[in-house]
Design a protein around this motif. Structure first.
Motif, PDB file in Angstrom:
ATOM      1  N   VAL A 113      41.963 -72.898 -45.417  1.00 24.58           N
ATOM      2  CA  VAL A 113      41.397 -74.029 -44.687  1.00 24.58           C
ATOM      3  C   VAL A 113      40.007 -73.641 -44.212  1.00 24.58           C
ATOM      4  O   VAL A 113      39.813 -72.553 -43.663  1.00 24.58           O
ATOM      5  CB  VAL A 113      42.294 -74.407 -43.489  1.00 24.58           C
ATOM      6  N   ASP A 114      39.050 -74.540 -44.402  1.00 22.49           N
ATOM      7  CA  ASP A 114      37.653 -74.243 -44.080  1.00 22.49           C
ATOM      8  C   ASP A 114      37.025 -75.483 -43.443  1.00 22.49           C
ATOM      9  O   ASP A 114      37.219 -76.598 -43.924  1.00 22.49           O
ATOM     10  CB  ASP A 114      36.906 -73.877 -45.372  1.00 22.49           C
ATOM     11  N   ASP A 115      36.273 -75.296 -42.365  1.00 30.75           N
ATOM     12  CA  ASP A 115      35.651 -76.450 -41.715  1.00 30.75           C
ATOM     13  C   ASP A 115      34.207 -76.681 -42.150  1.00 30.75           C
ATOM     14  O   ASP A 115      33.523 -77.570 -41.634  1.00 30.75           O
ATOM     15  CB  ASP A 115      35.724 -76.338 -40.181  1.00 30.75           C
ATOM     16  N   GLY A 116      33.729 -75.876 -43.101  1.00 33.25           N
ATOM     17  CA  GLY A 116      32.374 -76.046 -43.594  1.00 33.25           C
ATOM     18  C   GLY A 116      31.294 -75.565 -42.653  1.00 33.25           C
ATOM     19  O   GLY A 116      30.099 -75.676 -42.953  1.00 33.25           O
ATOM     20  N   ARG A 117      31.720 -75.000 -41.515  1.00 36.25           N
ATOM     21  CA  ARG A 117      30.755 -74.525 -40.523  1.00 36.25           C
ATOM     22  C   ARG A 117      30.998 -73.064 -40.168  1.00 36.25           C
ATOM     23  O   ARG A 117      30.553 -72.600 -39.114  1.00 36.25           O
ATOM     24  CB  ARG A 117      30.823 -75.380 -39.258  1.00 36.25           C
ATOM     25  N   GLY A 118      31.734 -72.368 -41.014  1.00 34.20           N
ATOM     26  CA  GLY A 118      32.011 -70.961 -40.768  1.00 34.20           C
ATOM     27  C   GLY A 118      33.417 -70.670 -40.298  1.00 34.20           C
ATOM     28  O   GLY A 118      33.861 -69.521 -40.315  1.00 34.20           O
ATOM     29  N   GLY A 119      34.169 -71.692 -39.885  1.00 32.96           N
ATOM     30  CA  GLY A 119      35.555 -71.492 -39.470  1.00 32.96           C
ATOM     31  C   GLY A 119      36.481 -71.538 -40.664  1.00 32.96           C
ATOM     32  O   GLY A 119      36.374 -72.435 -41.507  1.00 32.96           O
ATOM     33  N   ARG A 120      37.374 -70.589 -40.775  1.00 33.12           N
ATOM     34  CA  ARG A 120      38.283 -70.543 -41.912  1.00 33.12           C
ATOM     35  C   ARG A 120      39.605 -69.924 -41.505  1.00 33.12           C
ATOM     36  O   ARG A 120      39.684 -69.113 -40.590  1.00 33.12           O
ATOM     37  CB  ARG A 120      37.672 -69.752 -43.074  1.00 33.12           C
ATOM     38  N   GLY A 121      40.653 -70.335 -42.198  1.00 36.58           N
ATOM     39  CA  GLY A 121      41.976 -69.786 -41.971  1.00 36.58           C
ATOM     40  C   GLY A 121      42.330 -68.737 -43.003  1.00 36.58           C
ATOM     41  O   GLY A 121      41.538 -68.432 -43.906  1.00 36.58           O
ATOM     42  N   ALA A 122      43.532 -68.176 -42.884  1.00 33.35           N
ATOM     43  CA  ALA A 122      44.005 -67.162 -43.822  1.00 33.35           C
ATOM     44  C   ALA A 122      44.341 -67.802 -45.168  1.00 33.35           C
ATOM     45  O   ALA A 122      44.688 -68.984 -45.234  1.00 33.35           O
ATOM     46  CB  ALA A 122      45.241 -66.471 -43.251  1.00 33.35           C
ATOM     47  N   PRO A 123      44.241 -67.043 -46.262  1.00 33.75           N
ATOM     48  CA  PRO A 123      44.580 -67.600 -47.585  1.00 33.75           C
ATOM     49  C   PRO A 123      46.079 -67.846 -47.739  1.00 33.75           C
ATOM     50  O   PRO A 123      46.903 -67.160 -47.138  1.00 33.75           O
ATOM     51  CB  PRO A 123      44.086 -66.522 -48.547  1.00 33.75           C
ATOM     52  N   PHE A 124      46.420 -68.842 -48.545  1.00 36.43           N
ATOM     53  CA  PHE A 124      47.817 -69.148 -48.821  1.00 36.43           C
ATOM     54  C   PHE A 124      47.885 -69.857 -50.171  1.00 36.43           C
ATOM     55  O   PHE A 124      46.877 -70.313 -50.714  1.00 36.43           O
ATOM     56  CB  PHE A 124      48.443 -70.008 -47.719  1.00 36.43           C
ATOM     57  N   ARG A 125      49.099 -69.958 -50.718  1.00 38.20           N
ATOM     58  CA  ARG A 125      49.301 -70.590 -52.011  1.00 38.20           C
ATOM     59  C   ARG A 125      49.440 -72.099 -51.862  1.00 38.20           C
ATOM     60  O   ARG A 125      50.054 -72.594 -50.923  1.00 38.20           O
ATOM     61  CB  ARG A 125      50.548 -70.027 -52.693  1.00 38.20           C
ATOM     62  N   TRP A 126      48.861 -72.850 -52.806  1.00 35.84           N
ATOM     63  CA  TRP A 126      48.901 -74.303 -52.791  1.00 35.84           C
ATOM     64  C   TRP A 126      49.025 -74.781 -54.226  1.00 35.84           C
ATOM     65  O   TRP A 126      48.796 -74.012 -55.167  1.00 35.84           O
ATOM     66  CB  TRP A 126      47.639 -74.866 -52.139  1.00 35.84           C
ATOM     67  N   ALA A 127      49.391 -76.033 -54.410  1.00 39.92           N
ATOM     68  CA  ALA A 127      49.513 -76.608 -55.753  1.00 39.92           C
ATOM     69  C   ALA A 127      48.978 -78.031 -55.744  1.00 39.92           C
ATOM     70  O   ALA A 127      49.002 -78.704 -54.716  1.00 39.92           O
ATOM     71  CB  ALA A 127      50.971 -76.600 -56.207  1.00 39.92           C
ATOM     72  N   ARG A 128      48.484 -78.456 -56.899  1.00 35.15           N
ATOM     73  CA  ARG A 128      48.061 -79.840 -57.101  1.00 35.15           C
ATOM     74  C   ARG A 128      48.665 -80.342 -58.404  1.00 35.15           C
ATOM     75  O   ARG A 128      48.579 -79.663 -59.436  1.00 35.15           O
ATOM     76  CB  ARG A 128      46.533 -79.958 -57.154  1.00 35.15           C
ATOM     77  N   LEU A 129      49.282 -81.536 -58.353  1.00 41.24           N
ATOM     78  CA  LEU A 129      49.922 -82.121 -59.523  1.00 41.24           C
ATOM     79  C   LEU A 129      49.475 -83.562 -59.695  1.00 41.24           C
ATOM     80  O   LEU A 129      49.381 -84.311 -58.724  1.00 41.24           O
ATOM     81  CB  LEU A 129      51.450 -82.124 -59.377  1.00 41.24           C
ATOM     82  N   GLY A 130      49.229 -83.954 -60.955  1.00 39.98           N
ATOM     83  CA  GLY A 130      49.109 -85.357 -61.289  1.00 39.98           C
ATOM     84  C   GLY A 130      50.489 -85.934 -61.549  1.00 39.98           C
ATOM     85  O   GLY A 130      51.504 -85.228 -61.512  1.00 39.98           O
ATOM     86  N   SER A 131      50.545 -87.218 -61.855  1.00 42.40           N
ATOM     87  CA  SER A 131      51.847 -87.875 -62.011  1.00 42.40           C
ATOM     88  C   SER A 131      52.648 -87.308 -63.180  1.00 42.40           C
ATOM     89  O   SER A 131      53.872 -87.132 -63.074  1.00 42.40           O
ATOM     90  CB  SER A 131      51.655 -89.381 -62.177  1.00 42.40           C
ATOM     91  N   GLY A 132      51.992 -86.993 -64.289  1.00 40.05           N
ATOM     92  CA  GLY A 132      52.707 -86.447 -65.434  1.00 40.05           C
ATOM     93  C   GLY A 132      53.322 -85.099 -65.145  1.00 40.05           C
ATOM     94  O   GLY A 132      54.484 -84.840 -65.479  1.00 40.05           O
ATOM     95  N   ALA A 133      52.554 -84.216 -64.506  1.00 36.91           N
ATOM     96  CA  ALA A 133      53.062 -82.886 -64.162  1.00 36.91           C
ATOM     97  C   ALA A 133      54.192 -82.984 -63.144  1.00 36.91           C
ATOM     98  O   ALA A 133      55.170 -82.230 -63.209  1.00 36.91           O
ATOM     99  CB  ALA A 133      51.928 -82.029 -63.619  1.00 36.91           C
ATOM    100  N   LEU A 134      54.067 -83.921 -62.217  1.00 29.72           N
ATOM    101  CA  LEU A 134      55.142 -84.084 -61.233  1.00 29.72           C
ATOM    102  C   LEU A 134      56.432 -84.526 -61.912  1.00 29.72           C
ATOM    103  O   LEU A 134      57.508 -83.965 -61.639  1.00 29.72           O
ATOM    104  CB  LEU A 134      54.735 -85.107 -60.172  1.00 29.72           C
ATOM    105  N   ARG A 135      56.344 -85.509 -62.788  1.00 32.13           N
ATOM    106  CA  ARG A 135      57.561 -85.987 -63.442  1.00 32.13           C
ATOM    107  C   ARG A 135      58.207 -84.882 -64.272  1.00 32.13           C
ATOM    108  O   ARG A 135      59.438 -84.746 -64.293  1.00 32.13           O
ATOM    109  CB  ARG A 135      57.247 -87.209 -64.311  1.00 32.13           C
ATOM    110  N   ALA A 136      57.405 -84.080 -64.945  1.00 32.61           N
ATOM    111  CA  ALA A 136      57.957 -82.985 -65.749  1.00 32.61           C
ATOM    112  C   ALA A 136      58.655 -81.959 -64.865  1.00 32.61           C
ATOM    113  O   ALA A 136      59.738 -81.459 -65.205  1.00 32.61           O
ATOM    114  CB  ALA A 136      56.839 -82.329 -66.554  1.00 32.61           C
ATOM    115  N   THR A 137      58.042 -81.630 -63.738  1.00 32.15           N
ATOM    116  CA  THR A 137      58.636 -80.665 -62.811  1.00 32.15           C
ATOM    117  C   THR A 137      59.886 -81.241 -62.163  1.00 32.15           C
ATOM    118  O   THR A 137      60.898 -80.546 -62.001  1.00 32.15           O
ATOM    119  CB  THR A 137      57.620 -80.272 -61.737  1.00 32.15           C
ATOM    120  N   ALA A 138      59.846 -82.521 -61.804  1.00 31.43           N
ATOM    121  CA  ALA A 138      60.974 -83.151 -61.121  1.00 31.43           C
ATOM    122  C   ALA A 138      62.216 -83.200 -61.995  1.00 31.43           C
ATOM    123  O   ALA A 138      63.346 -83.131 -61.494  1.00 31.43           O
ATOM    124  CB  ALA A 138      60.583 -84.563 -60.694  1.00 31.43           C
TER     125      ALA A 138
END
Length: 218
Positions: free
Chosen positions: A170-195
Motif C-alpha cells: 500500500v502506497d499513498d504516493g507521498r512517501g508512506g508505504r506499508g509492508a509487502p504482501f501477496r495479491w491477485a487480479r482476475l478478469g471474468s474468464g480467469a475467475l470462472r476457470a478458477t471457480a
C-alpha cells in the motif's frame, strides 16, 4: 479465538491505508515491485453505494457476508434493506467506520473462524477483494465453505482479462508505504476457470458504471 495476524493482515493495518479510511480520501495505491500502480478508490468506498453497487445489492439474498468490507457502505445499505449482513475486515478503522455507518462488522481475517459458517446465503468479494491472500483458488474454496449449500458468491473482477498473482504494498504516493504482501487480479474468464475447481459451478456476468462483476453459485 482470532488467529494471529499474518503479514498481509498487518500490511492492511499500515498507516497509509488506515489514514486514508480515517480521512475518507486518497490518494492511495497498490504498488507492484516494478513500480506499476493500481489506484484505490477510497472516496467511493467511503461514500454511499453508487449505481454499480446497487446492482450488487439487488442481487443479494438472505443473510449476506461481505469479505473485506472496508468502511462498510454495502453492509450498512444491506442492513437498511432488512438483510442480516456482516462485514469482515482486518483493519480496525474499517470496522469502526462500518459500525458508525450502522452496519455490523468483525475485525477478523476471512480465514479465521467466522459466525454461521456454511449458512450465508450471499457472500461478497467486491472492490477487487478476490485478490485477498494472493491465491484466488484458496479464497474461493474458503468462500464455498462459508456459503450455504444453495448460496451465491458475488465477485467484482478486473475490467480486462487478466490473471496475475503479484507482490504489492500500500502506497499513498507521498512517501508512506506499508509492508509487502501477496495479491491477485482476475478478469471474468480467469475467475470462472478458477471457480470451477473451487466449488462453484454456475456463473453470470454483468457490467455497470464501467465495473465488472460475476455471480457464482454452488
Amino acid at each position: 479465538m482470532t488467529a494471529q495476524l499474518t503479514e498481509p493482515a498487518l500490511a492492511w493495518r499500515a498507516d497509509p491505508y488506515a489514514e486514508a479510511l480515517r480521512s475518507g480520501r486518497g490518494p492511495l495505491y497498490l504498488c507492484r515491485s516494478d513500480g506499476w500502480l493500481l489506484p484505490l478508490d477510497v472516496e467511493r468506498w467511503c461514500a454511499a453505494p453508487d449505481a454499480a453497487d446497487v446492482t450488487v445489492l439487488d442481487r443479494c439474498r438472505g443473510r449476506v457476508l461481505d469479505i473485506g468490507c472496508g468502511p462498510g457502505r454495502l453492509v450498512s445499505a444491506l442492513a437498511v434493506r432488512g438483510h442480516r449482513a456482516l462485514g469482515v475486515d482486518i483493519t480496525p478503522e474499517a470496522v469502526a467506520r462500518t459500525v458508525r455507518a450502522g452496519g455490523s462488522a468483525l475485525c477478523r481475517s476471512v480465514f479465521d473462524p467466522l459466525p454461521c459458517e456454511g449458512h450465508w446465503d450471499t457472500v461478497l468479494l467486491i472492490d477487487g477483494n478476490v485478490g485477498i491472500g494472493g491465491d484466488p483458488s484458496v479464497l474461493l474454496r474458503r468462500a464455498a465453505r462459508l456459503a450455504s449449500p444453495h448460496g451465491s458468491l458475488l465477485v467484482e473482477v478486473a475490467t480486462t482479462e487478466v490473471d496475475e498473482r503479484v507482490e504489492v504494498h500500500v502506497d499513498d504516493g507521498r512517501g508512506g508505504r506499508g509492508a509487502p504482501f501477496r495479491w491477485a487480479r482476475l478478469g471474468s474468464g480467469a475467475l470462472r476457470a478458477t471457480a470451477a475447481t473451487a466449488g462453484w459451478s454456475r456463473s453470470h456476468t454483468w457490467r455497470a458504471a464501467e465495473r465488472s462483476f460475476v455471480s457464482l453459485h454452488r
